[in-house]
Design an enzyme around this catalytic site. Structure first.
Site, PDB file in Angstrom:
ATOM      1  N   CYS A 130       0.106  -1.540   0.074  1.00 47.87           N
ATOM      2  CA  CYS A 130      -0.449  -0.301  -0.081  1.00 47.87           C
ATOM      3  C   CYS A 130       0.584   1.474   0.148  1.00 47.87           C
ATOM      4  CB  CYS A 130      -1.005  -0.839   1.166  1.00 47.87           C
ATOM      5  SG  CYS A 130      -0.018  -0.694   2.776  1.00 47.87           S
ATOM      6  N   HIS A 243      -2.603   6.504   4.445  1.00 48.02           N
ATOM      7  CA  HIS A 243      -1.138   6.411   4.236  1.00 48.02           C
ATOM      8  C   HIS A 243      -0.590   7.879   4.332  1.00 48.02           C
ATOM      9  CE1 HIS A 243      -1.408   2.429   5.484  1.00 48.02           C
ATOM     10  NE2 HIS A 243      -0.839   1.982   4.953  1.00 48.02           N
TER      11      HIS A 243
HETATM   12  O1  25A Z   1       0.453 -11.189   5.414  1.00 44.70           O
HETATM   13  P1  25A Z   1       0.044  -9.711   4.514  1.00 44.70           P
HETATM   14  O2  25A Z   1       0.428  -9.689   3.105  1.00 44.70           O
HETATM   15  O3  25A Z   1       0.962  -8.895   5.613  1.00 44.70           O
HETATM   16  O4  25A Z   1      -1.336  -9.064   4.955  1.00 44.70           O
HETATM   17  C1  25A Z   1      -1.800  -9.797   6.016  1.00 44.70           C
HETATM   18  C2  25A Z   1      -3.002  -8.777   6.664  1.00 44.70           C
HETATM   19  O5  25A Z   1      -3.302  -7.644   6.577  1.00 44.70           O
HETATM   20  C3  25A Z   1      -3.823  -6.639   5.718  1.00 44.70           C
HETATM   21  C4  25A Z   1      -5.055  -7.884   6.020  1.00 44.70           C
HETATM   22  O6  25A Z   1      -5.902  -8.274   7.588  1.00 44.70           O
HETATM   23  C5  25A Z   1      -4.222  -9.448   5.936  1.00 44.70           C
HETATM   24  O7  25A Z   1      -4.980 -10.249   5.980  1.00 44.70           O
HETATM   25  N1  25A Z   1      -3.359  -6.031   4.841  1.00 44.70           N
HETATM   26  C6  25A Z   1      -2.873  -5.977   3.770  1.00 44.70           C
HETATM   27  N2  25A Z   1      -2.762  -5.457   3.068  1.00 44.70           N
HETATM   28  C7  25A Z   1      -3.477  -4.707   3.918  1.00 44.70           C
HETATM   29  C8  25A Z   1      -3.637  -2.896   3.626  1.00 44.70           C
HETATM   30  N3  25A Z   1      -3.609  -2.265   1.773  1.00 44.70           N
HETATM   31  C9  25A Z   1      -3.805  -4.753   4.667  1.00 44.70           C
HETATM   32  N4  25A Z   1      -4.959  -3.951   5.738  1.00 44.70           N
HETATM   33  C10 25A Z   1      -4.914  -2.770   4.956  1.00 44.70           C
HETATM   34  N5  25A Z   1      -4.208  -2.419   4.345  1.00 44.70           N
HETATM   35  P2  25A Z   1      -7.829  -8.001   6.913  1.00 44.70           P
HETATM   36  O8  25A Z   1      -7.864  -7.712   9.200  1.00 44.70           O
HETATM   37  O9  25A Z   1      -7.781  -6.580   6.382  1.00 44.70           O
HETATM   38  O10 25A Z   1      -7.157  -9.713   6.758  1.00 44.70           O
HETATM   39  C11 25A Z   1      -7.943 -10.727   7.027  1.00 44.70           C
HETATM   40  C12 25A Z   1      -8.902 -11.460   6.375  1.00 44.70           C
HETATM   41  O11 25A Z   1      -8.534 -12.725   6.365  1.00 44.70           O
HETATM   42  C13 25A Z   1      -9.319 -13.878   6.927  1.00 44.70           C
HETATM   43  N6  25A Z   1      -8.682 -14.493   7.367  1.00 44.70           N
HETATM   44  C14 25A Z   1      -7.850 -14.959   8.623  1.00 44.70           C
HETATM   45  N7  25A Z   1      -7.045 -16.371   8.350  1.00 44.70           N
HETATM   46  C15 25A Z   1      -7.865 -16.595   7.407  1.00 44.70           C
HETATM   47  C16 25A Z   1      -8.882 -16.703   6.625  1.00 44.70           C
HETATM   48  N8  25A Z   1      -9.586 -16.138   5.470  1.00 44.70           N
HETATM   49  C17 25A Z   1      -9.208 -18.082   5.283  1.00 44.70           C
HETATM   50  N9  25A Z   1      -8.930 -18.738   6.485  1.00 44.70           N
HETATM   51  C18 25A Z   1      -8.085 -18.467   6.786  1.00 44.70           C
HETATM   52  N10 25A Z   1      -7.643 -19.094   7.695  1.00 44.70           N
HETATM   53  C19 25A Z   1      -9.676 -13.017   7.678  1.00 44.70           C
HETATM   54  O12 25A Z   1     -11.019 -13.247   7.728  1.00 44.70           O
HETATM   55  C20 25A Z   1     -10.464 -11.182   6.941  1.00 44.70           C
HETATM   56  O13 25A Z   1     -11.354 -11.601   6.749  1.00 44.70           O
HETATM   57  P3  25A Z   1     -11.563 -14.274   8.997  1.00 44.70           P
HETATM   58  O14 25A Z   1     -12.430 -14.633   9.573  1.00 44.70           O
HETATM   59  O15 25A Z   1     -10.581 -14.738   9.736  1.00 44.70           O
HETATM   60  O16 25A Z   1     -11.666 -12.995  10.367  1.00 44.70           O
HETATM   61  C21 25A Z   1     -12.974 -11.896  10.369  1.00 44.70           C
HETATM   62  C22 25A Z   1     -12.501 -11.124  11.668  1.00 44.70           C
HETATM   63  O17 25A Z   1     -12.567 -11.225  12.883  1.00 44.70           O
HETATM   64  C23 25A Z   1     -11.805 -10.641  13.623  1.00 44.70           C
HETATM   65  N11 25A Z   1     -10.919 -11.644  14.082  1.00 44.70           N
HETATM   66  C24 25A Z   1      -9.648 -11.238  13.005  1.00 44.70           C
HETATM   67  N12 25A Z   1      -8.250 -12.458  13.702  1.00 44.70           N
HETATM   68  C25 25A Z   1      -9.173 -12.802  15.428  1.00 44.70           C
HETATM   69  C26 25A Z   1     -10.245 -12.073  14.663  1.00 44.70           C
HETATM   70  N13 25A Z   1     -11.239 -11.625  15.686  1.00 44.70           N
HETATM   71  C27 25A Z   1     -10.965 -13.021  17.494  1.00 44.70           C
HETATM   72  N14 25A Z   1      -9.417 -13.407  17.346  1.00 44.70           N
HETATM   73  C28 25A Z   1      -8.428 -13.013  16.385  1.00 44.70           C
HETATM   74  N15 25A Z   1      -7.251 -13.770  15.777  1.00 44.70           N
HETATM   75  C29 25A Z   1     -11.487  -9.511  12.844  1.00 44.70           C
HETATM   76  O18 25A Z   1     -12.677  -8.150  12.483  1.00 44.70           O
HETATM   77  C30 25A Z   1     -11.625  -9.715  11.345  1.00 44.70           C
HETATM   78  O19 25A Z   1     -12.275  -8.879  10.460  1.00 44.70           O
HETATM   79  O1  L14 Z   2       2.352  -5.838   2.166  1.00 43.96           O
HETATM   80  O2  L14 Z   2       1.086  -2.350   7.574  1.00 43.96           O
HETATM   81  O3  L14 Z   2       0.930  -4.976   1.630  1.00 43.96           O
HETATM   82  O4  L14 Z   2       0.161  -0.684   7.042  1.00 43.96           O
HETATM   83  C1  L14 Z   2       0.376  -4.156   3.757  1.00 43.96           C
HETATM   84  C2  L14 Z   2      -0.661  -3.725   4.834  1.00 43.96           C
HETATM   85  C3  L14 Z   2       2.415  -4.325   4.680  1.00 43.96           C
HETATM   86  C4  L14 Z   2       1.497  -4.040   5.840  1.00 43.96           C
HETATM   87  C5  L14 Z   2       1.768  -5.671   2.206  1.00 43.96           C
HETATM   88  C6  L14 Z   2       0.698  -2.330   6.915  1.00 43.96           C
HETATM   89  C7  L14 Z   2       0.973  -5.262   3.944  1.00 43.96           C
HETATM   90  C8  L14 Z   2       0.988  -2.753   5.603  1.00 43.96           C
END
Ligand code: 25A
Ligand code: L14
Length: 335
Positions: A130, A243
């Site tokens: 991002c 950001h």
């Molecule tokens: O690895 P990376 O690439 O760095 O990315 C890591 C994470 O960063 C976010 C995004 O998180 C991503 O998963 N991300 C990436 N790019 C981004 C950007 N540009 C960015 N965020 C902002 N800007 P996220 O929270 O947005 O989304 C996570 C999604 O992934 C689903 N998920 C997780 N595990 C999964 C899965 N789906 C399938 N199989 C799996 N095993 C997750 O779904 C969500 O849609 P969910 O059902 O797990 O979560 C729904 C809601 O539940 C809450 N929650 C999350 N974690 C917990 C929790 N509640 C209780 N305990 C937890 N541990 C949250 O409210 C969530 O929205």
């Molecule tokens: O690599 O935490 O796309 O603001 C996106 C969200 C890395 C971290 C990625 C953040 C992630 C970023």
């Protein structure tokens, strides 16, 4: 543009996934069928799409039968595990995680900069980081005008960059502070409320973080500039959404403020907001929820010979993630 596409969203309940649904709707993407996928925790929940309720299903390797386009935003580990299954089922994957971005068989695309790269895909297209997207939205047009060499930059990254749990953490800590309770930290190693952390993603052996290196490597690949250099400090700030990046950039050619402003004004997806006489500059609060990025504070850099300093802001859930991914899907639908 193809019609009636079956679109799946892996991570549909997350901060980015929800914006993907809204963006598909807003841009009238030709969705024939929508399949929202998430973890078991969210299976059975319903999400609204075009005024109808759609039920979230648990993501499995069998989720992709008949899917044309699969948008992934559930983290790198999930993409590594499930994106190949989606490709095997015949879907084109647009992946928002960092898992495949630097893979040479995977195009890394910001459509305003390198849309043509989409046609070389072999099943997976990566959505850049991002902060990198927001930065290259400004650097791309300036590069075309002046020839980019290197940048020094600092980011100011919103908590929603860490997904939905980042927002929960900031809200909870503000509540804890105002009610005199002890602060609890779950997402970040230190208190983020009323603080700034010079730490986004994990530290590497050279002292930079992984996020800081993404800015160099991904920018090179997107702009097709293998010699581009960037020294970046990525900072988490207690902002909900959008950001900001402070950039000092050095160019090959002599720069002028007028030409720089014109280059930004003519570029798609980015607007000039540079009126310091009236305290006019981009603010993350104003950019939250907006599709376009904004650039301001453009000035001749006083430390470089051919340099410009500027401030660029963009909603990292939209242009930094969901919007850019849907724009890539639009390019795929044109192929
Ligand atoms: O690895 P990376 O690439 O760095 O990315 C890591 C994470 O960063 C976010 C995004 O998180 C991503 O998963 N991300 C990436 N790019 C981004 C950007 N540009 C960015 N965020 C902002 N800007 P996220 O929270 O947005 O989304 C996570 C999604 O992934 C689903 N998920 C997780 N595990 C999964 C899965 N789906 C399938 N199989 C799996 N095993 C997750 O779904 C969500 O849609 P969910 O059902 O797990 O979560 C729904 C809601 O539940 C809450 N929650 C999350 N974690 C917990 C929790 N509640 C209780 N305990 C937890 N541990 C949250 O409210 C969530 O929205
Ligand atoms: O690599 O935490 O796309 O603001 C996106 C969200 C890395 C971290 C990625 C953040 C992630 C970023």
């Amino acid at each position: 543009m193809k019609k009636d596409l079956h679109v799946a969203i892996a991570g549909a309940t997350g901060a980015v996934g929800i914006e993907m649904l809204k963006t598909l709707e807003k841009r009238n993407f030709p969705v024939g069928k929508l399949t929202p996928l998430a973890s078991k925790r969210s299976a059975g929940k319903s999400l609204s799409f075009r005024g109808e309720e759609v039920t979230v299903q648990e993501l499995t390797k069998d989720s992709f039968a008949g899917v044309d386009i699969a948008l992934f935003s559930a983290g790198g580990g999930i993409s590594e595990e499930f994106a190949p299954a989606a490709v095997d089922a015949g879907a084109v994957v647009v992946d928002n995680s960092s898992a495949f971005r630097m893979d040479e068989n995977v195009p890394l695309v910001v459509p305003e900069i390198n849309a043509a790269a989409v046609s070389g895909h072999q099943g997976i297209i990566a959505n850049p980081n991002c902060s990198t997207i927001v930065t290259v939205m400004a650097l791309g047009p300036l590069h075309r005008a002046f020839g980019l060499k290197r940048i020094f930059a600092s980011t100011y990254q919103a908590v929603s960059g860490s997904g939905a749990m980042g927002i929960v953490e900031l809200e909870r800590q503000v509540g804890e502070i105002t009610s005199g309770k002890d602060i609890t930290c779950e997402v970040y190693p230190h208190q983020i409320a009323f603080n700034v952390l010079p730490h986004v993603d994990v530290f590497l052996d050279n002292g930079y973080t992984k996020e800081e290196l993404k800015m160099v490597n991904e920018s090179r690949k997107i702009m097709g500039l293998p010699d581009f250099q960037a020294s970046v400090t990525c900072v988490r700030v207690p902002v909900y959404r959008a950001h900001s990046v402070a950039v000092s950039a050095e160019f090959e050619k002599t720069v002028s403020i007028e030409e720089a402003r014109a280059a930004i004004e003519q570029a798609p997806g980015i607007d000039l907001n540079d009126d310091v006489g009236n305290n006019g500059y981009p603010l993350p609060l104003n950019l939250a929820g907006e599709d376009n990025c904004q650039v301001g504070r453009i000035r001749k850099d006083c430390a470089f010979d051919n340099g410009l300093s500027f401030w660029v802001v963009g909603d990292q859930l939209l242009k930094g993630a969901a919007l850019n991914a849907v724009q890539i899907a639009e390019e795929v639908a044109k192929l």
